[in-house]
Design a protein around this motif. Sequence first.
Motif, PDB file in Angstrom:
ATOM      1  N   ASP A  55       0.871  -1.171   0.000  1.00  0.00           N
ATOM      2  CA  ASP A  55       0.000   0.000   0.000  1.00  0.00           C
ATOM      3  C   ASP A  55       0.913   1.227   0.000  1.00  0.00           C
ATOM      4  N   ILE A  56       0.980   1.938  -1.125  1.00  0.00           N
ATOM      5  CA  ILE A  56       1.942   3.035  -1.234  1.00  0.00           C
ATOM      6  C   ILE A  56       1.537   4.265  -0.425  1.00  0.00           C
ATOM      7  N   THR A  57       0.375   4.223   0.249  1.00  0.00           N
ATOM      8  CA  THR A  57       0.033   5.306   1.168  1.00  0.00           C
ATOM      9  C   THR A  57       0.692   5.103   2.528  1.00  0.00           C
ATOM     10  N   SER A  58       1.395   3.994   2.690  1.00  0.00           N
ATOM     11  CA  SER A  58       2.073   3.682   3.950  1.00  0.00           C
ATOM     12  C   SER A  58       3.586   3.680   3.737  1.00  0.00           C
ATOM     13  N   THR A  59       4.294   4.557   4.433  1.00  0.00           N
ATOM     14  CA  THR A  59       5.752   4.596   4.329  1.00  0.00           C
ATOM     15  C   THR A  59       6.353   3.275   4.793  1.00  0.00           C
ATOM     16  N   GLU A  60       5.777   2.688   5.851  1.00  0.00           N
ATOM     17  CA  GLU A  60       6.278   1.412   6.361  1.00  0.00           C
ATOM     18  C   GLU A  60       6.097   0.305   5.328  1.00  0.00           C
ATOM     19  N   ASP A  61       4.967   0.298   4.652  1.00  0.00           N
ATOM     20  CA  ASP A  61       4.715  -0.702   3.613  1.00  0.00           C
ATOM     21  C   ASP A  61       5.709  -0.542   2.458  1.00  0.00           C
ATOM     22  N   VAL A  62       5.982   0.679   2.072  1.00  0.00           N
ATOM     23  CA  VAL A  62       6.928   0.939   0.983  1.00  0.00           C
ATOM     24  C   VAL A  62       8.322   0.453   1.372  1.00  0.00           C
ATOM     25  N   ASP A 104      -2.976  11.491  -1.827  1.00  0.00           N
ATOM     26  CA  ASP A 104      -2.063  10.665  -1.036  1.00  0.00           C
ATOM     27  C   ASP A 104      -1.608   9.435  -1.803  1.00  0.00           C
ATOM     28  N   THR A 105      -2.491   8.875  -2.612  1.00  0.00           N
ATOM     29  CA  THR A 105      -2.105   7.707  -3.407  1.00  0.00           C
ATOM     30  C   THR A 105      -1.328   8.118  -4.653  1.00  0.00           C
ATOM     31  N   ASN A 106      -1.907   8.979  -5.453  1.00  0.00           N
ATOM     32  CA  ASN A 106      -1.353   9.267  -6.780  1.00  0.00           C
ATOM     33  C   ASN A 106      -0.088  10.119  -6.736  1.00  0.00           C
ATOM     34  N   LEU A 107      -0.064  11.110  -5.870  1.00  0.00           N
ATOM     35  CA  LEU A 107       1.069  12.042  -5.839  1.00  0.00           C
ATOM     36  C   LEU A 107       2.029  11.722  -4.688  1.00  0.00           C
ATOM     37  N   THR A 108       1.523  11.713  -3.466  1.00  0.00           N
ATOM     38  CA  THR A 108       2.409  11.436  -2.332  1.00  0.00           C
ATOM     39  C   THR A 108       2.918  10.002  -2.377  1.00  0.00           C
ATOM     40  N   GLY A 109       2.091   9.066  -2.839  1.00  0.00           N
ATOM     41  CA  GLY A 109       2.545   7.687  -2.988  1.00  0.00           C
ATOM     42  C   GLY A 109       3.690   7.578  -3.978  1.00  0.00           C
ATOM     43  N   SER A 110       3.598   8.326  -5.074  1.00  0.00           N
ATOM     44  CA  SER A 110       4.693   8.344  -6.047  1.00  0.00           C
ATOM     45  C   SER A 110       5.948   8.953  -5.448  1.00  0.00           C
ATOM     46  N   PHE A 111       5.791   9.987  -4.622  1.00  0.00           N
ATOM     47  CA  PHE A 111       6.929  10.570  -3.915  1.00  0.00           C
ATOM     48  C   PHE A 111       7.586   9.541  -3.005  1.00  0.00           C
ATOM     49  N   ARG A 112       6.767   8.777  -2.282  1.00  0.00           N
ATOM     50  CA  ARG A 112       7.327   7.781  -1.356  1.00  0.00           C
ATOM     51  C   ARG A 112       8.204   6.768  -2.085  1.00  0.00           C
ATOM     52  N   VAL A 113       7.701   6.222  -3.180  1.00  0.00           N
ATOM     53  CA  VAL A 113       8.473   5.183  -3.874  1.00  0.00           C
ATOM     54  C   VAL A 113       9.663   5.785  -4.611  1.00  0.00           C
ATOM     55  N   ALA A 114       9.512   7.003  -5.135  1.00  0.00           N
ATOM     56  CA  ALA A 114      10.627   7.643  -5.835  1.00  0.00           C
ATOM     57  C   ALA A 114      11.759   7.978  -4.863  1.00  0.00           C
ATOM     58  N   LYS A 115      11.413   8.484  -3.702  1.00  0.00           N
ATOM     59  CA  LYS A 115      12.416   8.815  -2.693  1.00  0.00           C
ATOM     60  C   LYS A 115      13.185   7.566  -2.279  1.00  0.00           C
ATOM     61  N   ARG A 116      12.463   6.474  -2.057  1.00  0.00           N
ATOM     62  CA  ARG A 116      13.119   5.234  -1.623  1.00  0.00           C
ATOM     63  C   ARG A 116      13.972   4.644  -2.741  1.00  0.00           C
ATOM     64  N   ALA A 117      13.480   4.694  -3.974  1.00  0.00           N
ATOM     65  CA  ALA A 117      14.252   4.172  -5.099  1.00  0.00           C
ATOM     66  C   ALA A 117      15.501   5.001  -5.347  1.00  0.00           C
ATOM     67  N   ALA A 118      15.408   6.311  -5.150  1.00  0.00           N
ATOM     68  CA  ALA A 118      16.533   7.200  -5.415  1.00  0.00           C
ATOM     69  C   ALA A 118      17.730   6.886  -4.527  1.00  0.00           C
ATOM     70  N   LYS A 119      17.478   6.378  -3.328  1.00  0.00           N
ATOM     71  CA  LYS A 119      18.588   6.039  -2.430  1.00  0.00           C
ATOM     72  C   LYS A 119      19.519   5.027  -3.085  1.00  0.00           C
TER      73      LYS A 119
END
Length: 241
Positions: A55-62, A104-119
């Motif tokens: 669930d990409i609305t959850s930072t822990e899930d991501v 939260d899903t479409n925009l912030t969720g994309s931010f969550r996965v992009a931030k984690r992938a960028a690392k």
Amino acid sequence: MSRSVLVTGANRGIGLAIAAAFAEKGDKVALTYRTGEPPELKATGDGAILPVRCDITSTEDVERAFTEIEAAHGPVEILVANAGITRDTLVLRMTEQDFTDVLDTNLTGSFRVAKRAAKGMLRLRRGRLIFISSVVGLSGSPGQVNYAASKAGLVGMARSLAHELGSRSITANVVAPGFVQTAMTAELGEDRKKQILDAVPLGRYAQPEEIAGVVTFLASPEAAYITGAVVPVDGGLGMGH
């Protein structure tokens, strides 16, 4: 060489077609889904398929999903942020919850996965971030204030990331589909379908595979010098935007 690819929201439609296109190229493909049964895909060559509930609305899930993917496939080299929802209604009927859920899903969720992938991409000194937006994010649409805002936001996000990460050979681009032949569009009434097709210069819906073809191109060596771009795949519907 088989690359580590992550496609979010890949249980059906455009996301599943994108995941299948990478799998056909022999890549190691992780695909996230939030509910239901995991999608079935077959790998080819040196590739591998890894369905991951997330669930990409959850930072822990991501974080949990990335840890699982990295253990199986290595650091994500190509991220396709596709997961999204709609809560369509006219603005005076739209609740704040309708608005914030979509953002939260479409925009912030994309931010969550992009931030984690960028690392991981920064350590590799290479990577591709590809965001699936919509013609609606560029042209607007009645009854979709929340959805259009979320999809427009992806453009600003991608272009900011292109500036931030470009020196490490990480590109960030946006694909903006128009109307695509999916289960969602199949449910539209005949009058609405005709109205849509009358507005599309090519006079037909896109096939999910046509969106996937553009995405895989942006992830290819031939697209290494493309970043901060918005690529419309809409049959001409959004010309001028």
